[in-house]
Enzyme design. Structure first.
Site, PDB file in Angstrom:
ATOM      1  N   CYS A   2      -1.806   2.631 -10.239  1.00 28.67           N
ATOM      2  CA  CYS A   2      -2.259   1.485 -11.006  1.00 28.67           C
ATOM      3  C   CYS A   2      -3.081   0.590 -10.093  1.00 28.67           C
ATOM      4  O   CYS A   2      -2.748   0.396  -8.935  1.00 28.67           O
ATOM      5  CB  CYS A   2      -1.140   0.654 -11.620  1.00 28.67           C
ATOM      6  SG  CYS A   2      -0.126   1.560 -12.773  1.00 28.67           S
ATOM      7  N   ARG A  27      -6.660   4.960  -8.254  1.00 31.24           N
ATOM      8  CA  ARG A  27      -5.233   4.625  -8.217  1.00 31.24           C
ATOM      9  C   ARG A  27      -4.505   5.013  -9.501  1.00 31.24           C
ATOM     10  O   ARG A  27      -3.283   4.952  -9.579  1.00 31.24           O
ATOM     11  CB  ARG A  27      -5.055   3.119  -7.997  1.00 31.24           C
ATOM     12  CG  ARG A  27      -5.685   2.616  -6.723  1.00 31.24           C
ATOM     13  CD  ARG A  27      -5.530   1.110  -6.621  1.00 31.24           C
ATOM     14  NE  ARG A  27      -4.155   0.727  -6.466  1.00 31.24           N
ATOM     15  CZ  ARG A  27      -3.518   0.613  -5.328  1.00 31.24           C
ATOM     16  NH1 ARG A  27      -4.157   0.879  -4.212  1.00 31.24           N
ATOM     17  NH2 ARG A  27      -2.265   0.254  -5.277  1.00 31.24           N
ATOM     18  N   TRP A  74      -1.593   4.260 -14.153  1.00 33.60           N
ATOM     19  CA  TRP A  74      -0.986   5.571 -13.917  1.00 33.60           C
ATOM     20  C   TRP A  74       0.426   5.428 -14.469  1.00 33.60           C
ATOM     21  O   TRP A  74       1.258   4.728 -13.886  1.00 33.60           O
ATOM     22  CB  TRP A  74      -0.966   5.873 -12.422  1.00 33.60           C
ATOM     23  CG  TRP A  74      -0.498   7.257 -12.076  1.00 33.60           C
ATOM     24  CD1 TRP A  74      -1.278   8.372 -11.958  1.00 33.60           C
ATOM     25  CD2 TRP A  74       0.844   7.673 -11.792  1.00 33.60           C
ATOM     26  NE1 TRP A  74      -0.499   9.458 -11.627  1.00 33.60           N
ATOM     27  CE2 TRP A  74       0.809   9.067 -11.517  1.00 33.60           C
ATOM     28  CE3 TRP A  74       2.081   7.027 -11.750  1.00 33.60           C
ATOM     29  CZ2 TRP A  74       1.937   9.798 -11.190  1.00 33.60           C
ATOM     30  CZ3 TRP A  74       3.220   7.754 -11.435  1.00 33.60           C
ATOM     31  CH2 TRP A  74       3.140   9.133 -11.159  1.00 33.60           C
ATOM     32  N   ASN A 100       1.308  -3.775 -11.175  1.00 32.64           N
ATOM     33  CA  ASN A 100       1.350  -2.497 -10.470  1.00 32.64           C
ATOM     34  C   ASN A 100       2.701  -2.432  -9.760  1.00 32.64           C
ATOM     35  O   ASN A 100       3.020  -3.325  -8.973  1.00 32.64           O
ATOM     36  CB  ASN A 100       0.173  -2.464  -9.456  1.00 32.64           C
ATOM     37  CG  ASN A 100       0.309  -1.377  -8.400  1.00 32.64           C
ATOM     38  OD1 ASN A 100      -0.124  -1.578  -7.278  1.00 32.64           O
ATOM     39  ND2 ASN A 100       0.900  -0.258  -8.723  1.00 32.64           N
ATOM     40  N   GLY A 101       3.482  -1.397 -10.076  1.00 33.39           N
ATOM     41  CA  GLY A 101       4.796  -1.285  -9.436  1.00 33.39           C
ATOM     42  C   GLY A 101       5.828  -0.836 -10.453  1.00 33.39           C
ATOM     43  O   GLY A 101       5.484  -0.398 -11.558  1.00 33.39           O
ATOM     44  N   GLU A 493      -1.677  23.029   3.533  1.00 36.28           N
ATOM     45  CA  GLU A 493      -2.683  22.050   3.112  1.00 36.28           C
ATOM     46  C   GLU A 493      -3.763  22.716   2.249  1.00 36.28           C
ATOM     47  O   GLU A 493      -4.207  22.140   1.252  1.00 36.28           O
ATOM     48  CB  GLU A 493      -3.285  21.373   4.354  1.00 36.28           C
ATOM     49  CG  GLU A 493      -4.398  20.371   4.094  1.00 36.28           C
ATOM     50  CD  GLU A 493      -4.015  19.173   3.227  1.00 36.28           C
ATOM     51  OE1 GLU A 493      -2.819  18.983   2.932  1.00 36.28           O
ATOM     52  OE2 GLU A 493      -4.929  18.447   2.820  1.00 36.28           O
ATOM     53  N   LYS A 497      -4.611  21.597  -1.552  1.00 38.61           N
ATOM     54  CA  LYS A 497      -5.951  21.177  -1.995  1.00 38.61           C
ATOM     55  C   LYS A 497      -6.333  21.915  -3.271  1.00 38.61           C
ATOM     56  O   LYS A 497      -6.817  21.318  -4.220  1.00 38.61           O
ATOM     57  CB  LYS A 497      -7.023  21.451  -0.928  1.00 38.61           C
ATOM     58  CG  LYS A 497      -7.037  20.543   0.283  1.00 38.61           C
ATOM     59  CD  LYS A 497      -7.498  19.122   0.024  1.00 38.61           C
ATOM     60  CE  LYS A 497      -6.387  18.219  -0.392  1.00 38.61           C
ATOM     61  NZ  LYS A 497      -5.577  17.518   0.471  1.00 38.61           N
ATOM     62  N   GLU A 500      -4.145  20.762  -6.288  1.00 36.92           N
ATOM     63  CA  GLU A 500      -4.416  19.393  -6.728  1.00 36.92           C
ATOM     64  C   GLU A 500      -5.626  19.297  -7.641  1.00 36.92           C
ATOM     65  O   GLU A 500      -5.592  18.595  -8.642  1.00 36.92           O
ATOM     66  CB  GLU A 500      -4.724  18.499  -5.506  1.00 36.92           C
ATOM     67  CG  GLU A 500      -3.532  17.987  -4.763  1.00 36.92           C
ATOM     68  CD  GLU A 500      -3.967  17.143  -3.573  1.00 36.92           C
ATOM     69  OE1 GLU A 500      -3.503  16.009  -3.465  1.00 36.92           O
ATOM     70  OE2 GLU A 500      -4.782  17.610  -2.744  1.00 36.92           O
ATOM     71  N   HIS A 516       9.550  38.035   2.470  1.00 32.51           N
ATOM     72  CA  HIS A 516      10.883  37.611   1.999  1.00 32.51           C
ATOM     73  C   HIS A 516      10.829  37.059   0.584  1.00 32.51           C
ATOM     74  O   HIS A 516      11.684  36.268   0.192  1.00 32.51           O
ATOM     75  CB  HIS A 516      11.461  36.584   2.970  1.00 32.51           C
ATOM     76  CG  HIS A 516      11.618  37.130   4.354  1.00 32.51           C
ATOM     77  ND1 HIS A 516      12.510  38.126   4.658  1.00 32.51           N
ATOM     78  CD2 HIS A 516      10.960  36.856   5.504  1.00 32.51           C
ATOM     79  CE1 HIS A 516      12.414  38.430   5.946  1.00 32.51           C
ATOM     80  NE2 HIS A 516      11.479  37.675   6.475  1.00 32.51           N
ATOM     81  N   LYS A 615      -4.145   8.408  -6.006  1.00 25.09           N
ATOM     82  CA  LYS A 615      -4.331   8.500  -4.562  1.00 25.09           C
ATOM     83  C   LYS A 615      -3.255   7.757  -3.794  1.00 25.09           C
ATOM     84  O   LYS A 615      -2.808   8.183  -2.739  1.00 25.09           O
ATOM     85  CB  LYS A 615      -5.709   7.945  -4.189  1.00 25.09           C
ATOM     86  CG  LYS A 615      -5.981   8.088  -2.705  1.00 25.09           C
ATOM     87  CD  LYS A 615      -7.418   8.310  -2.426  1.00 25.09           C
ATOM     88  CE  LYS A 615      -7.638   8.676  -0.977  1.00 25.09           C
ATOM     89  NZ  LYS A 615      -7.247  10.070  -0.696  1.00 25.09           N
TER      90      LYS A 615
HETATM   91  C1  G6P Z   1      -0.664  11.013  -2.858  1.00 18.68           C
HETATM   92  C2  G6P Z   1      -2.077  11.523  -2.652  1.00 18.68           C
HETATM   93  C3  G6P Z   1      -2.103  12.497  -1.489  1.00 18.68           C
HETATM   94  C4  G6P Z   1      -1.530  11.838  -0.245  1.00 18.68           C
HETATM   95  C5  G6P Z   1      -0.138  11.277  -0.477  1.00 18.68           C
HETATM   96  C6  G6P Z   1       0.316  10.407   0.679  1.00 18.68           C
HETATM   97  O1  G6P Z   1       0.129  12.023  -3.324  1.00 18.68           O
HETATM   98  O2  G6P Z   1      -2.553  12.137  -3.833  1.00 18.68           O
HETATM   99  O3  G6P Z   1      -3.437  12.885  -1.245  1.00 18.68           O
HETATM  100  O4  G6P Z   1      -1.482  12.781   0.782  1.00 18.68           O
HETATM  101  O5  G6P Z   1      -0.124  10.462  -1.640  1.00 18.68           O
HETATM  102  O6  G6P Z   1      -0.510   9.284   0.727  1.00 18.68           O
HETATM  103  P1  G6P Z   1      -0.738   8.425   2.029  1.00 18.68           P
HETATM  104  O7  G6P Z   1      -1.679   7.340   1.587  1.00 18.68           O
HETATM  105  O8  G6P Z   1       0.590   7.884   2.436  1.00 18.68           O
HETATM  106  O9  G6P Z   1      -1.327   9.309   3.063  1.00 18.68           O
END
Ligand code: G6P
Length: 620
Positions: A2, A27, A74, A100-101, A493, A497, A500, A516, A615
């Site tokens: 948010c 956000r 969000w 927001n929260g 990672e 990616k 996501e 396994h 994000k």
């Molecule tokens: C969210 C984002 C990720 C990020 C994670 C941690 O899930 O979508 O891309 O890695 O938060 O965020 P930070 O700001 O703490 O790195």
């Protein structure tokens, strides 16, 4: 998650709020709304969907209102629909707010308010806040008198905030107060931009920087009351406080797309310069040492650390995992990595000599914040590896190292990840140098580190080649990513990616673990991405590639430039320059970022705003 924005000034508020919301859209983007104050009336427009929908909805609104609040959502409590979107207005139609929260005691408060006859319209926790303020403002709480020194709006907000458990960033207006916005924060970021006869309040500086570079960063349990003739800052317990104006340290250009189609692509391509900034002045080749200004005061404690615990979420956790391998190999300090969300609820062993390193791009992730708080309570020294300057984590840690990569806007983290790994590499090499690495070893690693930006540039030139690989595989719905040693977290990672942004199911594995269980997933044509660079795991991973090929899997292999032998094992080959094992993730992840980017585009998806994600995860 948010984003909130509010404006009070001389200009038309609506375009400023919409522009601010677009900047904050990363956000959350499932619904949005604005409320504008004009001549004693608050006009609210809200809609399901993105800011572009809100723009359409408000396109005929020609109001010259110069005060208003806005929100991009969000969803946490209640589906994304018009009723649940913000702003919310109280039952008396006087108070309107954006939030927001998460309010944890909202059910108790809601029951209480309902028992007093207050009617609710939405399923959100946020409506509880606005109705609580409205209830107090309307004078129903007869057991409490408003002090002469305080006005009613301010008093009602403070009293309500003191009843809330949970987190909030809030901007609140009241139809009886034509020129006043109250904002408050606890656990969710909030910045007050102070311009020339104008104020803009936002969840982060990207919505402010266009208007002013001077800002006040509110801390938890603080609020600001903004009027046309100035503002005051105080605690939610009504104690006036003085806050310093700080400079916002990035420019508008840094948050614009420029010639790129997407922020993610821009940020992938920015990595060489971002890493140069990250290393600048820190990697001192001449003296074969690394100078990390933010931690000079605790360098001795770090060097003598008995244990390091790295914590973070998502991509930051993956960077932390690489950090564990680096710190153990190069500095020989026992290191553990923990998801912040797990760490905060465990009973971890934190003894004298334990250093906790919190890794976060945003510096606002709720679970990471809570993990830091817990670690501090237990007496650990806490170090922050953060990108956003002035963020909560950067302010609550004992010391820190900024990533220096500039704003990252694409929801899928790219340049922040490589910088997190780069900072952990610098830390591990420098601690190693102080502990047991020979000068020769340290000097050689520093030289290698210094070569990373140029080597990254050369990988980026393969973007079109990587696109052709994506073209052949993007329709496959199951992918495996495998690596060993330092590249096991790189594989995690790479899978994250792809997941996501392309919504393809992908699993990252330590390659030897494949047999396994995950090997059962391999059928004809299953894309299996291997990081099979030259180094200590090379021979072993070749065997894993063979195992996949024997079962019909299609191998996409990241290999070292000049390795002719590997060609026989790869259906698709991506070559990257040679570096020592410990630094390989910095390069190997780049083709994986591009592979995910191109695959998502081919699937026709919005790479910068993937579904269901945000994000900055400021809720638990
Ligand atoms: C969210 C984002 C990720 C990020 C994670 C941690 O899930 O979508 O891309 O890695 O938060 O965020 P930070 O700001 O703490 O790195």
């Amino acid at each position: 998650m948010c984003g909130i924005v509010a404006y009070l000034g001389q200009k038309r508020a609506l375009p400023i709020l919409l522009e601010g919301l677009k900047r904050l859209e990363y956000r959350g983007y499932d619904s949005a709304g604005v409320s504008l104050y004009k001549d004693g009336e608050v006009l609210t427009s809200k809609t399901k969907g993105r800011i572009s929908e809100l723009e359409k909805l408000t396109s005929k609104n020609k109001t010259d209102a110069t005060m208003g609040i806005g929100h991009t959502r969000w969803a946490t409590h209640g589906k994304p629909n018009e009723i649940n979107s913000h702003p919310h207005t109280d039952f008396s139609n006087k108070i309107t707010l954006v939030h927001n929260g998460i309010i944890e005691n909202y059910t108790t408060l809601k029951k209480w308010l309902v028992s007093k006859g207050v009617e609710f319209k939405s399923d959100t926790d946020s409506e509880v806040i606005v109705n609580l303020i409205g209830y107090l403002y309307s004078g129903y709480d007869s057991d409490c008198e408003i002090p002469d020194t305080q006005d009613k709006f301010e008093w009602a907000v403070q009293r309500a905030l003191n009843k809330l458990i949970g987190s909030y960033g809030l901007a609140i207006i009241c139809s009886d107060y034509p020129d006043s916005i109250i904002c408050a924060r606890k656990g969710s970021p909030l910045i007050l931009g102070v311009g020339d006869n104008e104020y803009i309040i936002a969840s982060d500086a990207s919505a402010i920087v266009e208007h002013t570079k001077q800002a006040i960063y509110l801390s938890d349990n603080e609020m600001a009351i903004i009027n046309r003739d100035g503002f005051k800052t105080l605690t939610i317990d009504n104690i006036e406080i003085t806050k310093d104006l700080k400079d916002i340290e990035f420019s508008l250009e840094e948050i614009e797309l420029s010639s790129y189609d997407h922020y993610m692509l821009k940020e992938i391509f920015e990595q060489p310069e971002a890493l140069e900034r990250c290393f600048g002045g820190r990697v001192q080749l001449g003296e074969s040492k690394i100078v990390l200004g933010g931690i000079t005061d605790m360098a001795r404690k770090l060097t003598r650390a008995k244990k390091i615990i790295i914590t973070g979420c998502g991509t930051a956790w993956h960077a932390g995992l690489i950090g564990e391998y680096m710190l153990e190999q190069l500095a020989r300090i026992p290191t553990e990595v923990e998801y912040a969300s797990e760490f905060r609820y465990r009973n971890p062993i934190i003894e004298d000599g334990t250093v906790v390193i919190a890794v976060s791009q945003s510096g606002e992730t709720a679970d990471t914040l809570a993990a830091i708080e817990m670690a501090k309570e237990r007496g650990a020294i806490v170090l922050g590896l953060v990108n956003v300057v002035g963020s909560t984590i950067s302010r609550m840690t004992d010391a820190g190292i900024y990533l220096r990569v500039g704003p990252e806007i694409g929801v899928a983290s790219t340049k922040a990840f490589t910088a997190q790994v780069a900072v952990l590499a610098m830390l591990a090499i420098e601690l190693g140098r102080r502990r047991h690495l020979s000068n020769l070893e340290a000097a050689s690693l520093l030289k290698e580190l210094d070569s990373i930006p140029d080597k990254t540039r050369s990988i980026l030139k393969q973007s079109e080649h990587i696109k052709t690989i994506a073209e052949e595989n993007y329709e496959q719905n199951n992918w495996l990513f495998m690596g060993r040693g330092f590249n096991y977290p790189t594989a995690l990672e790479g899978a994250l990616k792809l997941k996501e942004i392309s919504y393809i199911h992908a699993e990252g594995l330590a390659a030897a673990e494949m047999k396994h269980g995950p090997i059962a997933l391999i059928t004809n044509g299953t894309p299996a991405v291997f990081i099979a660079t030259l180094g200590s795991h090379y021979e072993k991973i070749i065997s894993n590639i063979e195992e996949v090929r024997a079962r019909g899997g299609k191998t996409i292999v990241i290999a070292t430039e000049g390795d002719e032998n590997i060609k026989a094992f790869a259906d698709h080959l991506i070559s990257i320059p040679d570096v020592p094992d410990s630094l390989q993730p910095l390069l190997a992840v780049v083709p994986l970022q591009l592979l995910a980017y191109h695959s998502a585009l081919l699937r026709g998806l919005d790479v910068d705003k993937p579904r269901n994600l945000a994000k900055s995860v400021t809720v638990e």
